[in-house]
Design an enzyme around this catalytic site. Structure first.
Site, PDB file in Angstrom:
ATOM      1  N   SER A 133      54.284 -13.392  64.193  1.00  0.00           N
ATOM      2  CA  SER A 133      55.710 -13.585  63.974  1.00  0.00           C
ATOM      3  C   SER A 133      56.341 -14.327  65.133  1.00  0.00           C
ATOM      4  O   SER A 133      55.909 -14.189  66.291  1.00  0.00           O
ATOM      5  CB  SER A 133      56.350 -12.197  63.851  1.00  0.00           C
ATOM      6  OG  SER A 133      57.741 -12.287  63.964  1.00  0.00           O
ATOM      7  N   TYR A 157      57.738  -2.998  67.051  1.00  0.00           N
ATOM      8  CA  TYR A 157      57.199  -3.884  66.009  1.00  0.00           C
ATOM      9  C   TYR A 157      56.644  -5.158  66.650  1.00  0.00           C
ATOM     10  O   TYR A 157      55.509  -5.568  66.386  1.00  0.00           O
ATOM     11  CB  TYR A 157      58.298  -4.239  64.991  1.00  0.00           C
ATOM     12  CG  TYR A 157      57.926  -5.416  64.114  1.00  0.00           C
ATOM     13  CD1 TYR A 157      56.964  -5.295  63.119  1.00  0.00           C
ATOM     14  CD2 TYR A 157      58.522  -6.677  64.307  1.00  0.00           C
ATOM     15  CE1 TYR A 157      56.607  -6.384  62.332  1.00  0.00           C
ATOM     16  CE2 TYR A 157      58.175  -7.764  63.523  1.00  0.00           C
ATOM     17  CZ  TYR A 157      57.216  -7.624  62.537  1.00  0.00           C
ATOM     18  OH  TYR A 157      56.857  -8.709  61.766  1.00  0.00           O
ATOM     19  N   LYS A 161      52.625  -6.954  67.139  1.00  0.00           N
ATOM     20  CA  LYS A 161      52.190  -8.340  66.877  1.00  0.00           C
ATOM     21  C   LYS A 161      51.518  -8.913  68.120  1.00  0.00           C
ATOM     22  O   LYS A 161      50.459  -9.551  68.032  1.00  0.00           O
ATOM     23  CB  LYS A 161      53.383  -9.211  66.464  1.00  0.00           C
ATOM     24  CG  LYS A 161      54.012  -8.830  65.122  1.00  0.00           C
ATOM     25  CD  LYS A 161      53.039  -8.970  63.969  1.00  0.00           C
ATOM     26  CE  LYS A 161      53.628  -8.582  62.635  1.00  0.00           C
ATOM     27  NZ  LYS A 161      52.622  -8.414  61.575  1.00  0.00           N
TER      28      LYS A 161
HETATM   29  P1  NAD Z   1      56.260  -6.597  53.079  1.00  0.00           P
HETATM   30  O1  NAD Z   1      56.660  -5.263  53.599  1.00  0.00           O
HETATM   31  O2  NAD Z   1      56.920  -7.103  51.864  1.00  0.00           O
HETATM   32  O3  NAD Z   1      54.676  -6.644  52.869  1.00  0.00           O
HETATM   33  C1  NAD Z   1      53.779  -5.900  53.651  1.00  0.00           C
HETATM   34  C2  NAD Z   1      52.877  -5.132  52.710  1.00  0.00           C
HETATM   35  O4  NAD Z   1      51.943  -4.366  53.464  1.00  0.00           O
HETATM   36  C3  NAD Z   1      53.649  -4.154  51.824  1.00  0.00           C
HETATM   37  O5  NAD Z   1      53.328  -4.407  50.474  1.00  0.00           O
HETATM   38  C4  NAD Z   1      53.166  -2.775  52.269  1.00  0.00           C
HETATM   39  O6  NAD Z   1      53.143  -1.853  51.199  1.00  0.00           O
HETATM   40  C5  NAD Z   1      51.779  -3.107  52.814  1.00  0.00           C
HETATM   41  N1  NAD Z   1      51.284  -2.162  53.818  1.00  0.00           N
HETATM   42  C6  NAD Z   1      51.908  -1.710  54.923  1.00  0.00           C
HETATM   43  N2  NAD Z   1      51.109  -0.862  55.605  1.00  0.00           N
HETATM   44  C7  NAD Z   1      49.940  -0.793  54.921  1.00  0.00           C
HETATM   45  C8  NAD Z   1      48.736  -0.076  55.108  1.00  0.00           C
HETATM   46  N3  NAD Z   1      48.560   0.748  56.148  1.00  0.00           N
HETATM   47  N4  NAD Z   1      47.753  -0.219  54.193  1.00  0.00           N
HETATM   48  C9  NAD Z   1      47.913  -1.030  53.132  1.00  0.00           C
HETATM   49  N5  NAD Z   1      49.037  -1.741  52.894  1.00  0.00           N
HETATM   50  C10 NAD Z   1      50.036  -1.622  53.782  1.00  0.00           C
HETATM   51  O7  NAD Z   1      56.440  -7.630  54.286  1.00  0.00           O
HETATM   52  P2  NAD Z   1      56.339  -9.212  54.283  1.00  0.00           P
HETATM   53  O8  NAD Z   1      57.684  -9.753  54.597  1.00  0.00           O
HETATM   54  O9  NAD Z   1      55.622  -9.695  53.090  1.00  0.00           O
HETATM   55  O10 NAD Z   1      55.457  -9.407  55.590  1.00  0.00           O
HETATM   56  C11 NAD Z   1      54.053  -9.568  55.540  1.00  0.00           C
HETATM   57  C12 NAD Z   1      53.533  -9.659  56.957  1.00  0.00           C
HETATM   58  O11 NAD Z   1      54.173 -10.723  57.633  1.00  0.00           O
HETATM   59  C13 NAD Z   1      53.797  -8.403  57.797  1.00  0.00           C
HETATM   60  O12 NAD Z   1      52.682  -8.188  58.634  1.00  0.00           O
HETATM   61  C14 NAD Z   1      55.010  -8.796  58.618  1.00  0.00           C
HETATM   62  O13 NAD Z   1      55.060  -8.092  59.841  1.00  0.00           O
HETATM   63  C15 NAD Z   1      54.765 -10.272  58.848  1.00  0.00           C
HETATM   64  N6  NAD Z   1      55.990 -11.034  59.100  1.00  0.00           N
HETATM   65  C16 NAD Z   1      57.039 -10.964  58.233  1.00  0.00           C
HETATM   66  C17 NAD Z   1      58.215 -11.669  58.497  1.00  0.00           C
HETATM   67  C18 NAD Z   1      59.411 -11.577  57.590  1.00  0.00           C
HETATM   68  O14 NAD Z   1      60.511 -11.907  58.037  1.00  0.00           O
HETATM   69  N7  NAD Z   1      59.268 -11.181  56.335  1.00  0.00           N
HETATM   70  C19 NAD Z   1      58.303 -12.472  59.644  1.00  0.00           C
HETATM   71  C20 NAD Z   1      57.202 -12.543  60.487  1.00  0.00           C
HETATM   72  C21 NAD Z   1      56.047 -11.820  60.203  1.00  0.00           C
HETATM   73  N1  UFG Z   2      72.150 -11.157  60.652  1.00  0.00           N
HETATM   74  C1  UFG Z   2      73.465 -10.821  60.399  1.00  0.00           C
HETATM   75  N2  UFG Z   2      73.707  -9.801  59.523  1.00  0.00           N
HETATM   76  C2  UFG Z   2      72.723  -9.111  58.892  1.00  0.00           C
HETATM   77  C3  UFG Z   2      71.381  -9.469  59.166  1.00  0.00           C
HETATM   78  C4  UFG Z   2      71.133 -10.487  60.054  1.00  0.00           C
HETATM   79  O1  UFG Z   2      74.384 -11.411  60.960  1.00  0.00           O
HETATM   80  O2  UFG Z   2      73.020  -8.188  58.114  1.00  0.00           O
HETATM   81  C5  UFG Z   2      71.877 -12.264  61.566  1.00  0.00           C
HETATM   82  C6  UFG Z   2      71.077 -11.866  62.805  1.00  0.00           C
HETATM   83  O3  UFG Z   2      71.919 -11.396  63.820  1.00  0.00           O
HETATM   84  C7  UFG Z   2      70.367 -13.169  63.136  1.00  0.00           C
HETATM   85  C8  UFG Z   2      70.138 -13.820  61.766  1.00  0.00           C
HETATM   86  O4  UFG Z   2      71.078 -13.203  60.887  1.00  0.00           O
HETATM   87  O5  UFG Z   2      71.202 -14.000  63.893  1.00  0.00           O
HETATM   88  C9  UFG Z   2      68.740 -13.595  61.222  1.00  0.00           C
HETATM   89  O6  UFG Z   2      68.458 -12.197  61.225  1.00  0.00           O
HETATM   90  P1  UFG Z   2      67.217 -11.574  60.431  1.00  0.00           P
HETATM   91  O7  UFG Z   2      67.257 -10.095  60.626  1.00  0.00           O
HETATM   92  O8  UFG Z   2      67.203 -12.094  59.035  1.00  0.00           O
HETATM   93  O9  UFG Z   2      65.981 -12.234  61.163  1.00  0.00           O
HETATM   94  P2  UFG Z   2      65.489 -12.117  62.677  1.00  0.00           P
HETATM   95  O10 UFG Z   2      65.346 -13.506  63.188  1.00  0.00           O
HETATM   96  O11 UFG Z   2      66.304 -11.182  63.444  1.00  0.00           O
HETATM   97  O12 UFG Z   2      64.071 -11.429  62.503  1.00  0.00           O
HETATM   98  C10 UFG Z   2      63.204 -11.733  61.425  1.00  0.00           C
HETATM   99  C11 UFG Z   2      62.318 -10.520  61.144  1.00  0.00           C
HETATM  100  C12 UFG Z   2      61.389 -10.305  62.291  1.00  0.00           C
HETATM  101  C13 UFG Z   2      60.628 -11.550  62.551  1.00  0.00           C
HETATM  102  C14 UFG Z   2      61.574 -12.700  62.824  1.00  0.00           C
HETATM  103  C15 UFG Z   2      60.835 -13.982  63.033  1.00  0.00           C
HETATM  104  O13 UFG Z   2      63.103  -9.359  60.958  1.00  0.00           O
HETATM  105  O14 UFG Z   2      60.486  -9.281  61.970  1.00  0.00           O
HETATM  106  O15 UFG Z   2      62.451 -12.857  61.726  1.00  0.00           O
HETATM  107  O16 UFG Z   2      59.990 -14.227  61.982  1.00  0.00           O
HETATM  108  F1  UFG Z   2      59.849 -11.362  63.613  1.00  0.00           F
END
Ligand code: NAD
Ligand code: UFG
Length: 371
Positions: A133, A157, A161
């Site tokens: 991430s 979290y 990572k």
């Molecule tokens: P998500 O929660 O929709 O998907 C993650 C999935 O993993 C879920 O379906 C959950 O049920 C499953 N899971 C969690 N723990 C588990 C376990 N112990 N065994 C089996 N399954 C398990 O999240 P997402 O947004 O699709 O994110 C996928 C990956 O990408 C995650 O590792 C997350 O940290 C990473 N990531 C997400 C974002 C974002 O903004 N969405 C940004 C950067 C990185």
């Molecule tokens: N924000 C608001 N109101 C809300 C939610 C978010 O103003 O209700 C703002 C935040 O302050 C930020 C921007 O919108 O300025 C984006 O916020 P997000 O929570 O959507 O995303 P972040 O960049 O904070 O973090 C996300 C995921 C992290 C991941 C990161 C980079 O939550 O897990 O993107 O991939 F690591």
């Protein structure tokens, strides 16, 4: 296509938001997919819908409900099938919850990953793509963030990572047969243009666009904007939003890269290289949806950075991948999904409906074939 046909790929967390979109893109590219997921933050309906969207490729998808920390279950899966590679999405991702419950995050994300790596090693499967991430860049001193920028974590979290990236580097160092790609995602948003799969967070959404979509469908009264005193164009936080289908395609590119004999343990940013503020994102969403999003200004959210966006040159050069979609397409597809599924997967058992496809026809082929 010929070489992908025989490849079994395991996706952990493949029922989740990014995973489900990646499963679809991989199926359409000819891979055979096994998804394992404990459904902790997802629904089996997502898998069913991916299968419907995949049309004639649907039979290449198998789902098993399984927790990554259940080593005997993983052992038995790896004994029953040979996997060419694993894409590891499975993990918990709520930043705030990780601060409240750090052990839950360390247990799930670290023990889950270590168990997976141990079983992979025991079965000679040494190719991995890991969901890292942009959070590992913390509050960047300079933007765009390059893969060489300094790393830091502001919460448990983020630390999971960073730790996992280090574990992967150590693993490759100890045994060069391991080929590992660490993908640092920026801010995935949007949904498949069919409106049939998308993000369905449990509880109050932590992230911007899922919150905006719930305001738009009337589930919440207003969006709280966390901080309007940043040194940015309009005072609100700036992020690199990327269409989830572009992100999914980045995984197809990473899998292909794993076949390169020179690859060791490599890291790639997946972003667009463009920064967009909260207010710009809201304005784009209002434009495509025709919905007014009431705003409530509030203080900064602890741990938030001011401006984060990606340097994209390395992924473009080495993965031959580049994001194609802009903010309007992201918002349009987010709204298409939200308006058709205002209560997510469980709440509205709608039938498949394709409209406003913004992607090439081949990417919505299963869906279009159905209608
Ligand atoms: P998500 O929660 O929709 O998907 C993650 C999935 O993993 C879920 O379906 C959950 O049920 C499953 N899971 C969690 N723990 C588990 C376990 N112990 N065994 C089996 N399954 C398990 O999240 P997402 O947004 O699709 O994110 C996928 C990956 O990408 C995650 O590792 C997350 O940290 C990473 N990531 C997400 C974002 C974002 O903004 N969405 C940004 C950067 C990185
Ligand atoms: N924000 C608001 N109101 C809300 C939610 C978010 O103003 O209700 C703002 C935040 O302050 C930020 C921007 O919108 O300025 C984006 O916020 P997000 O929570 O959507 O995303 P972040 O960049 O904070 O973090 C996300 C995921 C992290 C991941 C990161 C980079 O939550 O897990 O993107 O991939 F690591």
């Amino acid at each position: 296509m010929v070489e992908t046909m025989s490849q079994n790929i395991l996706l952990t967390g493949g029922a989740g938001y990014i995973g489900s979109h990646t499963v679809l893109q991989l199926l359409l590219s000819g891979y055979k997919i096994v998804v394992i997921d404990n459904l902790d933050n997802s629904s089996a309906v997502a898998i069913k819908r991916v299968q419907e969207l995949a049309g004639r490729h649907a039979h290449n998808l198998e789902f098993q409900q399984m927790d990554l920390r259940d080593k005997p279950a993983l052992e038995s899966l790896f004994s029953s099938k040979k996997f060419s590679a694993v894409i590891h999405f499975g993990g918990l991702k709520a930043v705030g919850e990780s601060v409240q419950k750090p052990l839950k995050y360390y247990n799930n994300n670290l023990i889950g990953t270590i168990t997976l790596l141990e079983v992979m090693a025991a079965h000679g499967c040494k190719k991995l793509v890991f969901s890292s991430s942009a959070t590992v860049y913390g509050w960047p001193k300079e933007v765009p963030c390059t893969e060489e920028s300094p790393l830091s974590a502001a919460n448990p979290y983020g630390r999971t990572k960073l730790f996992t990236e280090d574990i992967c580097r150590d693993l490759h160092q100890s045994d060069s047969e391991w080929k590992i790609i660490l993908l640092r995602y920026f801010n995935p948003v949007g949904a498949h243009p069919s409106g049939y799969i998308g993000e369905d967070p449990r509880g109050i959404p932590n992230n911007l666009m899922p919150f905006v979509q719930q305001v738009a469908v009337g589930r919440r009264p207003a969006l709280t904007v966390f901080g309007n005193d940043y040194l940015t164009k309009d005072g609100t936080g700036v992020r690199d939003y990327i269409h989830v289908v572009d992100l999914a395609d980045g995984h197809v590119a990473a899998l292909k890269k794993l076949a390169d004999p020179s690859i060791g343990c490599e890291v790639y940013n997946l972003g667009t290289g463009k920064g967009t503020s909260v207010l710009e994102m809201v304005a784009a969403f209002e434009k495509v949806s025709g919905k007014k999003i009431p705003l409530k200004m509030a203080g900064r959210r602890p741990g938030d950075a001011e401006t984060v966006y990606a340097a994209t040159a390395k992924a473009e050069r080495e993965l031959n991948w580049k994001a194609k979609y802009g903010i309007e397409e992201m918002c349009r597809d987010q709204w298409n999904w939200a308006s058709r599924n205002p209560y997510g997967y469980e709440g509205s058992p709608q039938k498949s409906a394709c409209f406003l496809p913004c992607l090439p026809r081949n990417q919505v082929q299963g869906c279009l074939a159905q209608n």
